[in-house]
Structures are given as structure tokens and as C-alpha cells.
Design a protein around this motif. Structure first.
Motif, PDB file in Angstrom:
ATOM      1  N   ILE B 114      27.105  13.138 -12.556  1.00 34.00           N
ATOM      2  CA  ILE B 114      28.495  13.469 -12.896  1.00 34.00           C
ATOM      3  C   ILE B 114      29.344  13.315 -11.634  1.00 34.00           C
ATOM      4  O   ILE B 114      28.996  13.852 -10.589  1.00 34.00           O
ATOM      5  CB  ILE B 114      28.593  14.919 -13.427  1.00 34.00           C
ATOM      6  CG1 ILE B 114      27.762  15.083 -14.699  1.00 34.00           C
ATOM      7  CG2 ILE B 114      30.044  15.314 -13.670  1.00 34.00           C
ATOM      8  CD1 ILE B 114      27.611  16.514 -15.163  1.00 34.00           C
ATOM      9  N   SER B 115      30.426  12.594 -11.752  1.00 37.44           N
ATOM     10  CA  SER B 115      31.328  12.436 -10.608  1.00 37.44           C
ATOM     11  C   SER B 115      32.756  12.621 -11.089  1.00 37.44           C
ATOM     12  O   SER B 115      33.374  11.664 -11.579  1.00 37.44           O
ATOM     13  CB  SER B 115      31.138  11.058  -9.969  1.00 37.44           C
ATOM     14  OG  SER B 115      32.076  10.888  -8.946  1.00 37.44           O
ATOM     15  N   PRO B 116      33.290  13.838 -10.973  1.00 33.70           N
ATOM     16  CA  PRO B 116      34.650  14.074 -11.484  1.00 33.70           C
ATOM     17  C   PRO B 116      35.666  13.114 -10.897  1.00 33.70           C
ATOM     18  O   PRO B 116      36.517  12.591 -11.605  1.00 33.70           O
ATOM     19  CB  PRO B 116      34.945  15.517 -11.057  1.00 33.70           C
ATOM     20  CG  PRO B 116      33.615  16.163 -10.918  1.00 33.70           C
ATOM     21  CD  PRO B 116      32.694  15.081 -10.447  1.00 33.70           C
ATOM     22  N   GLN B 121      31.517  11.309 -16.550  1.00 33.32           N
ATOM     23  CA  GLN B 121      31.413  12.609 -17.200  1.00 33.32           C
ATOM     24  C   GLN B 121      30.050  12.824 -17.851  1.00 33.32           C
ATOM     25  O   GLN B 121      29.269  11.884 -17.989  1.00 33.32           O
ATOM     26  CB  GLN B 121      32.542  12.764 -18.217  1.00 33.32           C
ATOM     27  CG  GLN B 121      32.808  11.544 -19.032  1.00 33.32           C
ATOM     28  CD  GLN B 121      34.228  11.528 -19.563  1.00 33.32           C
ATOM     29  OE1 GLN B 121      35.120  12.113 -19.010  1.00 33.32           O
ATOM     30  NE2 GLN B 121      34.411  10.874 -20.678  1.00 33.32           N
ATOM     31  N   PRO B 122      29.780  14.064 -18.272  1.00 34.07           N
ATOM     32  CA  PRO B 122      28.448  14.370 -18.821  1.00 34.07           C
ATOM     33  C   PRO B 122      28.032  13.455 -19.959  1.00 34.07           C
ATOM     34  O   PRO B 122      26.864  13.092 -20.075  1.00 34.07           O
ATOM     35  CB  PRO B 122      28.594  15.816 -19.300  1.00 34.07           C
ATOM     36  CG  PRO B 122      29.662  16.394 -18.444  1.00 34.07           C
ATOM     37  CD  PRO B 122      30.609  15.277 -18.156  1.00 34.07           C
ATOM     38  N   GLU B 123      28.995  13.058 -20.809  1.00 37.58           N
ATOM     39  CA  GLU B 123      28.598  12.233 -21.965  1.00 37.58           C
ATOM     40  C   GLU B 123      28.201  10.812 -21.555  1.00 37.58           C
ATOM     41  O   GLU B 123      27.666  10.069 -22.376  1.00 37.58           O
ATOM     42  CB  GLU B 123      29.715  12.223 -23.012  1.00 37.58           C
ATOM     43  CG  GLU B 123      31.006  11.622 -22.553  1.00 37.58           C
ATOM     44  CD  GLU B 123      32.184  12.116 -23.392  1.00 37.58           C
ATOM     45  OE1 GLU B 123      32.240  13.318 -23.686  1.00 37.58           O
ATOM     46  OE2 GLU B 123      33.029  11.269 -23.735  1.00 37.58           O
ATOM     47  N   VAL B 150      27.310  15.702  -3.455  1.00 39.21           N
ATOM     48  CA  VAL B 150      28.249  16.423  -4.319  1.00 39.21           C
ATOM     49  C   VAL B 150      28.021  16.093  -5.795  1.00 39.21           C
ATOM     50  O   VAL B 150      27.983  16.985  -6.644  1.00 39.21           O
ATOM     51  CB  VAL B 150      29.711  16.114  -3.903  1.00 39.21           C
ATOM     52  CG1 VAL B 150      30.692  16.593  -4.956  1.00 39.21           C
ATOM     53  CG2 VAL B 150      30.018  16.809  -2.595  1.00 39.21           C
ATOM     54  N   GLU B 153      24.677  17.627  -6.961  1.00 40.29           N
ATOM     55  CA  GLU B 153      24.775  19.090  -7.077  1.00 40.29           C
ATOM     56  C   GLU B 153      25.606  19.468  -8.306  1.00 40.29           C
ATOM     57  O   GLU B 153      25.274  20.413  -9.018  1.00 40.29           O
ATOM     58  CB  GLU B 153      25.419  19.695  -5.820  1.00 40.29           C
ATOM     59  CG  GLU B 153      24.575  19.605  -4.562  1.00 40.29           C
ATOM     60  CD  GLU B 153      23.300  20.444  -4.610  1.00 40.29           C
ATOM     61  OE1 GLU B 153      23.115  21.228  -5.554  1.00 40.29           O
ATOM     62  OE2 GLU B 153      22.464  20.274  -3.708  1.00 40.29           O
ATOM     63  N   THR B 154      26.703  18.727  -8.523  1.00 46.90           N
ATOM     64  CA  THR B 154      27.533  19.011  -9.713  1.00 46.90           C
ATOM     65  C   THR B 154      26.694  18.842 -10.975  1.00 46.90           C
ATOM     66  O   THR B 154      26.742  19.684 -11.876  1.00 46.90           O
ATOM     67  CB  THR B 154      28.750  18.042  -9.757  1.00 46.90           C
ATOM     68  OG1 THR B 154      29.436  18.122  -8.518  1.00 46.90           O
ATOM     69  CG2 THR B 154      29.696  18.386 -10.883  1.00 46.90           C
ATOM     70  N   LEU B 157      24.168  21.745 -11.242  1.00 47.79           N
ATOM     71  CA  LEU B 157      24.817  23.003 -11.632  1.00 47.79           C
ATOM     72  C   LEU B 157      25.243  22.962 -13.101  1.00 47.79           C
ATOM     73  O   LEU B 157      25.118  23.958 -13.821  1.00 47.79           O
ATOM     74  CB  LEU B 157      26.042  23.264 -10.746  1.00 47.79           C
ATOM     75  CG  LEU B 157      25.743  23.622  -9.289  1.00 47.79           C
ATOM     76  CD1 LEU B 157      27.010  23.552  -8.445  1.00 47.79           C
ATOM     77  CD2 LEU B 157      25.133  25.015  -9.194  1.00 47.79           C
ATOM     78  N   TYR B 158      25.722  21.799 -13.527  1.00 48.80           N
ATOM     79  CA  TYR B 158      26.135  21.657 -14.931  1.00 48.80           C
ATOM     80  C   TYR B 158      24.924  21.814 -15.858  1.00 48.80           C
ATOM     81  O   TYR B 158      24.977  22.537 -16.857  1.00 48.80           O
ATOM     82  CB  TYR B 158      26.795  20.287 -15.134  1.00 48.80           C
ATOM     83  CG  TYR B 158      27.119  19.988 -16.573  1.00 48.80           C
ATOM     84  CD1 TYR B 158      28.190  20.616 -17.201  1.00 48.80           C
ATOM     85  CD2 TYR B 158      26.355  19.102 -17.317  1.00 48.80           C
ATOM     86  CE1 TYR B 158      28.487  20.358 -18.535  1.00 48.80           C
ATOM     87  CE2 TYR B 158      26.642  18.836 -18.642  1.00 48.80           C
ATOM     88  CZ  TYR B 158      27.714  19.465 -19.236  1.00 48.80           C
ATOM     89  OH  TYR B 158      27.995  19.213 -20.559  1.00 48.80           O
ATOM     90  N   ARG B 161      23.657  25.367 -16.114  1.00 50.00           N
ATOM     91  CA  ARG B 161      24.478  26.191 -17.007  1.00 50.00           C
ATOM     92  C   ARG B 161      24.231  25.813 -18.474  1.00 50.00           C
ATOM     93  O   ARG B 161      24.138  26.672 -19.344  1.00 50.00           O
ATOM     94  CB  ARG B 161      25.952  26.005 -16.646  1.00 50.00           C
ATOM     95  CG  ARG B 161      26.847  27.014 -17.312  1.00 50.00           C
ATOM     96  CD  ARG B 161      28.297  26.758 -16.987  1.00 50.00           C
ATOM     97  NE  ARG B 161      28.704  27.349 -15.724  1.00 50.00           N
ATOM     98  CZ  ARG B 161      29.966  27.346 -15.286  1.00 50.00           C
ATOM     99  NH1 ARG B 161      30.905  26.792 -16.010  1.00 50.00           N
ATOM    100  NH2 ARG B 161      30.274  27.902 -14.149  1.00 50.00           N
ATOM    101  N   LEU B 162      24.101  24.523 -18.708  1.00 47.50           N
ATOM    102  CA  LEU B 162      23.904  24.039 -20.086  1.00 47.50           C
ATOM    103  C   LEU B 162      22.550  24.480 -20.651  1.00 47.50           C
ATOM    104  O   LEU B 162      22.414  24.784 -21.838  1.00 47.50           O
ATOM    105  CB  LEU B 162      23.993  22.509 -20.081  1.00 47.50           C
ATOM    106  CG  LEU B 162      24.055  21.784 -21.410  1.00 47.50           C
ATOM    107  CD1 LEU B 162      25.403  22.028 -22.070  1.00 47.50           C
ATOM    108  CD2 LEU B 162      23.858  20.286 -21.208  1.00 47.50           C
TER     109      LEU B 162
END
Lengths: 249, 204
Positions: B114-116, B121-123, B150, B153-154, B157-158, B161-162
Motif C-alpha cells: 500500500i502506498s498512499p 490502495q488495498p484493493e 513506509v 509498514e503501512t 499495520l493495515y 488491523r484487518l
């Protein structure tokens, strides 16, 4: 070739060629700078620790004729570790970094902007809440000279009369009175509490932002206004904002 | 410029080599001339290997790593520990972990991170398929082995949580000082994480 030392925040790092990194930096003395960091993806690179996004570093750079500078040395001064251990904090830092990258001026010294950027990363590390994000958005907009008009009508310039509901138009530049509001013009309806919160966030010290406890609907409305405002000023949506919305689990 | 001096066939060969990562015009020219110096059978075998790899290699429908068989060797291996899934970003990460010969569980390749700021994105990743694998109830531990940058790690962390509602053991690979290096050249973040992840030694 001019060599210079500066403190720099790494806003973005992407892979470039085989093992190099292309960095977007916000420097204390030269504003936004693009720099190539050679060999950072090779195992054992000494530079790698000093080029991580959302880190403050003491850098030695070479400026040549092109706008792409070259990184010689980098020593990490502050890694903002709390931003790396929490998803919300990481998401907020990505958004703040993209905001800075979008608005900061290329190679123009702006110490105030650098200080704001740094304060923003410290603020998000301590409190990665939507209110902190909005406080940073508002300060950045004000610093760039994009403060919306809340006291006088953005259309006719007459003072806005007290009212339980106002109309905000990003196209017009702030609040618009009932005379200036055109038919079909997209507006966001907001109450006085949203305007008070916006004005409060303009002046409050960032370490005291978490003392404010706004109503959720007021905070939500403030978020809508600030997003519409940023979108209008920038002319495009921010990638990180869209991804962050999808990452909310 | 080289087109002025080379036959079109050679020019084409150099252009094809030039498409490879890290290969500039000079290297492309050297490689092209090297190919000409090889026996015809070796060149044919080389070309055949390229085409065959492209035609045969596909993504494993279970773990999404690159494979020439479906499911892949790891997913088919009945001796592997099916209670543990190691989540990685790319197939190359599978090869790296397999080289250690210490891990005997399964893998799941996300095919990215994931790289905002880059809009990934996640999908865009194989996360939905990972959740489907957990439905069997066989899995007890997920090892998040995304890169310690980064984006990695994102993503970790995602996922943490999921996956929390599944009640699994979710672990993250340790970060620290590389073997054979020294502390003097380690950056503050690595040292800090190495200290945080320290463990007791010499305990009987």
C-alpha cells in the motif's frame, strides 16, 4: 557543482533506476528539492537510514545545473518513530507529506514553511487525530495565502450577517451571502460552530489541539469544507486522501 | 546514434537488450555482440528459455507467487506447516525466505504494497484472497514479512488491523542490525528497533 548542507524532511521516496532513490525533500534553506540518492537500494547502503519518508535529516547535497540534486551524505536527526507504529499516524503523515509536496515551492527558501512542516510531523506523532490534520491543513492554506473569506461575502465583499446557517463556496472563495449565491452553485451548508472551530484552529498552539473537543458533526463539516477548499486550490484530488479513506477498517 | 553504424538486425537486438533493467546502450551493444559470438544452438536455447519462461510462468491461484505449476510447489507440498502463512510483497521475497531453509509454512504474495502517496490502495493487492484462505480455519499464525519501509509498514499495520477479528496470532518479522555489519554505521531507527526487539541470550 555547488555543495551545500541543510536540514531536510523527506516527503517522498521512490525507486529510481536499479538501486537509486528519487527523493522529494523539504529543506530548511532551499525549499522543495528533488534529489537522487544513489545506491540506497543496495544491501549495506549507508544512506538508506537517512532517506526514509517522514524523517528529519542533516544532509549534504550537490546542486548541479539540473533541478535534480544529488545526495552525498545524510544523518537522521529525527525518525518520528510513533508515525511508523500506528496505521492512523502513518496515514496522517502520508497525507501531510503529500500536502506539503503539492504546495511547497521548488527551490525557494521558506523557513516558515519548513517550521510548519516539522511542527506538523511532531504534532501528528503526538496526536494523529482528524482535528490535528485539519489544523495543519488550515495553517498550510493560510501560509500559502489561500485563507477563505469568513467575515465578508466572497462574492460582493459585504459583511456576512449573523445567521444559524451559512453557505460556503470554494469556487467563490469562502462564505457567500444569499444575494450572491447563484442557482445551482455547489455550496456546503455550515453553522457558526464550524467557522469558530476553523478560526480557533488557525491560532491555537499545535500541542493544545487535542484539548478541543468538537461535536462529531461539526468536525465532519469542517473536514468537508477543508477538503473542498484544498481540492479547489490544488485543482486535483490528493492520492493519499483517497487511499486513506479506503483504508479505514 | 548506433543505428548509423549497425545493421537493422543488430540495432533491433541492441534495442531489445536495452529494455532490460540496468542495461544502457553500451552494455546492450556488448551483450548483442556477445550473443553473436555464441554457437547457434546456445542462442536458440537462450531464446527458447525466454519464450518458455514467459509462456509457462503464471501466478499460483492459492498464494499468488510465480510458478510453472498450479498450485505452486510450496502450496502442493503436504509436509509444509499449513497453520502458518507468511505474507510477503513479491515472489522474490518468497525465494529469499526459502533460502534461509528455516521456514516451513506457507506463503501469500500480496503483489505489491500500500502506498498512499502513489495511490496504491488495498484493493490493488491480493488481500481479499488472503482473507478467503483464512476461512478454512486451518491457519493459526500470520507472519507479516512486508519490507521495513513506509509502504511495507503501512501494509503490515493495515493487515494487522484487518486480521484482528480473526483471532489469529499475528506477528511481524524483526528489524535490526544486519549480520556482519557494525553499530557505527547503523542508523538511529534501525538501532532503536534492534534494541526494542532484543532478546535474552545464554539462557539454558
Amino acid at each position: 557543482m555547488v555543495q551545500y548542507k541543510t536540514e531536510a524532511l523527506v516527503l517522498h521516496s521512490r525507486k529510481y533506476k536499479e538501486a537509486d532513490g528519487l527523493l522529494t525533500l523539504l529543506t530548511r534553506h532551499r525549499g522543495k528539492v528533488s534529489a537522487v540518492a544513489r545506491g540506497i537500494y543496495k544491501p549495506g547502503s549507508k544512506l538508506r537510514g537517512g532517506v526514509q519518508p517522514f524523517s528529519l535529516n542533516a544532509m549534504l547535497l550537490n546542486a548541479g545545473r539540473s533541478t535534480l540534486h544529488s545526495l552525498n551524505q545524510s544523518d537522521c536527526l529525527e525518525m518520528f518513530l510513533p508515525l511508523r507504529s500506528d496505521l492512523d499516524a502513518m496515514a496522517a503523515a502520508s497525507y501531510w507529506a503529500e500536502l506539503l509536496e503539492s504546495f511547497a515551492m521548488e527551490e525557494q527558501e521558506d523557513t516558515g514553511m519548513f517550521q510548519l512542516a516539522l511542527a506538523g510531523f511532531y504534532g501528528l506523532a503526538a496526536c494523529p487525530e482528524p482535528l490535528m490534520i485539519h489544523a495543519l491543513e488550515i495553517r498550510l492554506m493560510n501560509r500559502m495565502g489561500y485563507a477563505p473569506s469568513f467575515r465578508v461575502c466572497a462574492g460582493c465583499g459585504k459583511p456576512i450577517e449573523p445567521s444559524p446557517q451559512y453557505s460556503f463556496s470554494a469556487d467563490a472563495g469562502g462564505l457567500v451571502c444569499s444575494h450572491c449565491r447563484c442557482e445551482g452553485q455547489p455550496v456546503i451548508r455550515l453553522g457558526p460552530a464550524v467557522i469558530s472551530l476553523w478560526q480557533g484552529l488557525e491560532n491555537i498552539s499545535l500541542d493544545k489541539v487535542n484539548r478541543i473537543r468538537p461535536q462529531p458533526e461539526v468536525l465532519g463539516r469542517l473536514g468537508k469544507v477543508s477538503q473542498a477548499w484544498i481540492l479547489y486550490q490544488l485543482g486535483r484530488p490528493l492520492k493519499s486522501w483517497q487511499v486513506l479513506k479506503k483504508m479505514e477498517v | 546514434m548506433t543505428g548509423l553504424f549497425h545493421a537493422p538486425v543488430m540495432q533491433n537486438l541492441m534495442e531489445q537488450f536495452g529494455k532490460l533493467p540496468g542495461v544502457g546502450p553500451k552494455t546492450a551493444q556488448r551483450l548483442a555482440f556477445f550473443v553473436l559470438s555464441l554457437p547457434k544452438e546456445e542462442v536458440a536455447a537462450f531464446a527458447e528459455a525466454l519464450v518458455q519462461a514467459k509462456e509457462t510462468m503464471t501466478f499460483c491461484p492459492v498464494c499468488f507467487s510465480l510458478t510453472d505449476q498450479t498450485p505452486c510447489y510450496v502450496c502442493r507440498d503436504v509436509t509444509r506447516d499449513r497453520r502458518t502463512i507468511c505474507v510477503v510483497e513479491e515472489t522474490t521475497d518468497v525465494f529469499s525466505i526459502e533460502r534461509t531453509r528455516d521456514y516451513r509454512g506457507l506463503y501469500h504474495v500480496l503483489q505489491g504494497s500500500i502506498s498512499p502517496m502513489d495511490g496504491r490502495q488495498p484493493e490493488d493487492l491480493r488481500i481479499r484472497e488472503l482473507l478467503q484462505r483464512l476461512e478454512s480455519g486451518e491457519v493459526e499464525e500470520i507472519i507479516l514479512a512486508t519490507n521495513p519501509d513506509v509502504e511495507g509498514e503501512t501494509t503490515a499495520l493495515y493487515l494487522a488491523r484487518l486480521l484482528k477479528p480473526f483471532g489469529l496470532r499475528i506477528t511481524r518479522i524483526a528489524h535490526g542490525i544486519p549480520v556482519g555489519s557494525n553499530l557505527e554505521h547503523a542508523d538511529a531507527a534501525t538501532l532503536s528497533q534492534a534494541l526494542e526487539g532484543r532478546r535474552e541470550i545464554g539462557k539454558a
